[in-house]
Design a protein around this motif. Structure first.
Motif, PDB file in Angstrom:
ATOM      1  N   ILE A   1      -1.486  10.420 -54.080  1.00  0.00           N
ATOM      2  CA  ILE A   1      -1.356  10.862 -55.481  1.00  0.00           C
ATOM      3  C   ILE A   1      -0.380  12.033 -55.572  1.00  0.00           C
ATOM      4  N   GLY A   2      -0.535  12.991 -54.672  1.00  0.00           N
ATOM      5  CA  GLY A   2       0.351  14.150 -54.662  1.00  0.00           C
ATOM      6  C   GLY A   2       1.792  13.754 -54.413  1.00  0.00           C
ATOM      7  N   SER A   3       2.007  12.775 -53.537  1.00  0.00           N
ATOM      8  CA  SER A   3       3.362  12.314 -53.226  1.00  0.00           C
ATOM      9  C   SER A   3       4.049  11.751 -54.459  1.00  0.00           C
TER      10      SER A   3
ATOM     11  N   LEU B   1     -13.220  16.093 -55.169  1.00  0.00           N
ATOM     12  CA  LEU B   1     -12.080  16.592 -55.937  1.00  0.00           C
ATOM     13  C   LEU B   1     -11.320  17.656 -55.145  1.00  0.00           C
ATOM     14  N   ALA B   2     -12.081  18.550 -54.493  1.00  0.00           N
ATOM     15  CA  ALA B   2     -11.443  19.594 -53.679  1.00  0.00           C
ATOM     16  C   ALA B   2     -10.658  18.981 -52.520  1.00  0.00           C
ATOM     17  N   THR B   3     -11.199  17.898 -51.943  1.00  0.00           N
ATOM     18  CA  THR B   3     -10.517  17.238 -50.830  1.00  0.00           C
ATOM     19  C   THR B   3      -9.247  16.542 -51.296  1.00  0.00           C
ATOM     20  N   ILE B   4      -9.299  15.933 -52.479  1.00  0.00           N
ATOM     21  CA  ILE B   4      -8.096  15.310 -53.038  1.00  0.00           C
ATOM     22  C   ILE B   4      -7.005  16.358 -53.243  1.00  0.00           C
TER      23      ILE B   4
ATOM     24  N   LEU C   1      -8.841  23.674 -44.632  1.00  0.00           N
ATOM     25  CA  LEU C   1      -9.649  23.154 -45.738  1.00  0.00           C
ATOM     26  C   LEU C   1     -10.389  21.887 -45.332  1.00  0.00           C
ATOM     27  N   MET C   2      -9.729  21.002 -44.582  1.00  0.00           N
ATOM     28  CA  MET C   2     -10.393  19.771 -44.143  1.00  0.00           C
ATOM     29  C   MET C   2     -11.556  20.090 -43.204  1.00  0.00           C
ATOM     30  N   ALA C   3     -11.377  21.090 -42.365  1.00  0.00           N
ATOM     31  CA  ALA C   3     -12.443  21.477 -41.444  1.00  0.00           C
ATOM     32  C   ALA C   3     -13.662  21.996 -42.196  1.00  0.00           C
ATOM     33  N   LEU C   4     -13.442  22.644 -43.323  1.00  0.00           N
ATOM     34  CA  LEU C   4     -14.548  23.152 -44.138  1.00  0.00           C
ATOM     35  C   LEU C   4     -15.196  22.036 -44.952  1.00  0.00           C
TER      36      LEU C   4
ATOM     37  N   LEU D   1     -11.014   9.168 -47.015  1.00  0.00           N
ATOM     38  CA  LEU D   1     -10.570   8.460 -48.215  1.00  0.00           C
ATOM     39  C   LEU D   1     -10.024   9.426 -49.262  1.00  0.00           C
ATOM     40  N   ALA D   2     -10.747  10.539 -49.493  1.00  0.00           N
ATOM     41  CA  ALA D   2     -10.325  11.501 -50.510  1.00  0.00           C
ATOM     42  C   ALA D   2      -9.024  12.199 -50.133  1.00  0.00           C
ATOM     43  N   SER D   3      -8.887  12.558 -48.855  1.00  0.00           N
ATOM     44  CA  SER D   3      -7.663  13.236 -48.430  1.00  0.00           C
ATOM     45  C   SER D   3      -6.468  12.285 -48.471  1.00  0.00           C
ATOM     46  N   THR D   4      -6.684  11.002 -48.090  1.00  0.00           N
ATOM     47  CA  THR D   4      -5.607  10.008 -48.178  1.00  0.00           C
ATOM     48  C   THR D   4      -5.201   9.795 -49.627  1.00  0.00           C
TER      49      THR D   4
END
Length: 333
Positions: free
Chosen positions: A282-284, A24-27, A259-262, A274-277
């Protein structure tokens, strides 16, 4: 034995709770990318020039990174070593100009995001990156082991092309819009080898922070020089944006990288990708839908194209699931 079972049981329960939270945090972190695109798109709209918008974005990010680098003696020394390391030529020269790819991405944001809409922009960008990633893996660009094409990878690339076609279909009767969609797609293609270059610079200098700063310097220098020449030729008039939030493009990109590095430490590359994509797409769609002032309309084909892009990215990532990846490889621009 019972104690061991209790320990294993508690660890399993903890993992079942933590992993969904990290996903969820990655999304949510992935949503920073379309926010950056929206900001840079509006800057480009106000200034009337994608080049000028990109200079503002890179400039704000460079200021933040300069503060971070100068605050520590170790990073100052690592950064000061760059000229001697470049002169030694231990690293192929193209690794030092990976910032050109980030410059192309940010330029395309300023030039096309406000016209295309954030959802269409991000979908075409991600589609280009999927194809680029497959080609880089196939030819061993930035990876230790070449990965041949297989059914899953080819299917992922095909779905990426299908996604691009779907999101531009509503504007098919407007050739200018379709032509603008080529910009983020090309930027995505170029962005495939940027992480490899940045990772190589990080290994050479001993710091990813230094690598990111150098990335910003390269991008800012190229974009700034191009803008300066155009201003001197009278082709464009440059002025700074009027609203404070228009300077957030660079910092938003940096926050996404951090954030992605963490998060990769707790999820691994496959889940993180997958979550970041998913977060980006979704954000777009949400940005275009919830902020009608941006002037972008969300069509059913836009949403369908975003879903196809997500599926294509997921399929393309599957063959790389067992590959060991470092945090350095996550940096994009």
């Amino acid at each position: 034995m019972d104690a061991q079972k209790n320990v294993n049981g508690s660890g399993s329960v903890e993992k079942k709770v933590v992993v969904p939270l990290l996903v969820l945090a990655t999304i949510l972190a992935g949503m920073l990318s379309p926010m950056q695109s929206a900001v840079n798109g509006q800057v480009g709209k106000e200034l009337g020039d994608g080049n000028a918008s990109a200079v503002v974005s890179f400039g704000s990010g460079l200021v933040v990174m300069a503060i971070i680098i100068l605050a520590r003696k170790s990073t100052r020394q690592q950064f000061a070593s760059i000229p001697s390391k470049m002169a030694a030529r231990h690293l192929p020269w193209w690794n030092w100009i990976a910032g050109c790819c980030g410059a192309m991405v940010v330029f395309s944001e300023g030039a096309s995001a406000s016209v295309l809409g954030v959802a269409t922009f991000q979908t075409t960008l991600i589609s280009g990156m999927v194809i680029s990633g497959l080609l880089c893996d196939r030819f061993g660009i930035g990876v230790p082991v070449k990965q041949p094409f297989n059914f899953a990878r080819i299917l992922g690339a095909i779905l990426a092309v299908v996604a691009t076609v779907l999101v531009v279909l509503p504007s098919w009767q407007a050739p200018k819009v379709v032509a603008l969609a080529i910009l983020p797609f090309l930027a995505g293609l170029l962005a495939g080898w940027q992480p490899a270059g940045n990772s190589a610079v990080a290994n050479e200098t001993g710091s990813m922070l230094v690598s990111i700063t150098w990335n910003f310097i390269v991008g800012f220098s190229i974009l700034g020089l191009a803008l300066l020449v155009r201003v001197m030729m009278g082709a464009v008039q440059f002025h700074l944006p009027s609203a404070w939030w228009m300077y957030l493009g660079g910092p938003l990109g940096l926050l996404s990288i951090a954030l992605m590095a963490l998060l990769v430490r707790g999820l691994g590359l496959l889940l993180l990708g997958l979550a970041s994509t998913a977060g980006q797409l979704i954000g777009s769609v949400l940005i275009d839908w919830l902020i009608p002032q941006l002037g972008a309309q969300v069509y059913l084909l836009t949403v369908l194209g975003a879903l196809v892009a997500l599926i294509g990215a997921g399929i393309a990532m599957i063959p790389s699931a067992k590959k060991k990846v470092t945090v350095d490889e996550l940096e994009t621009h």
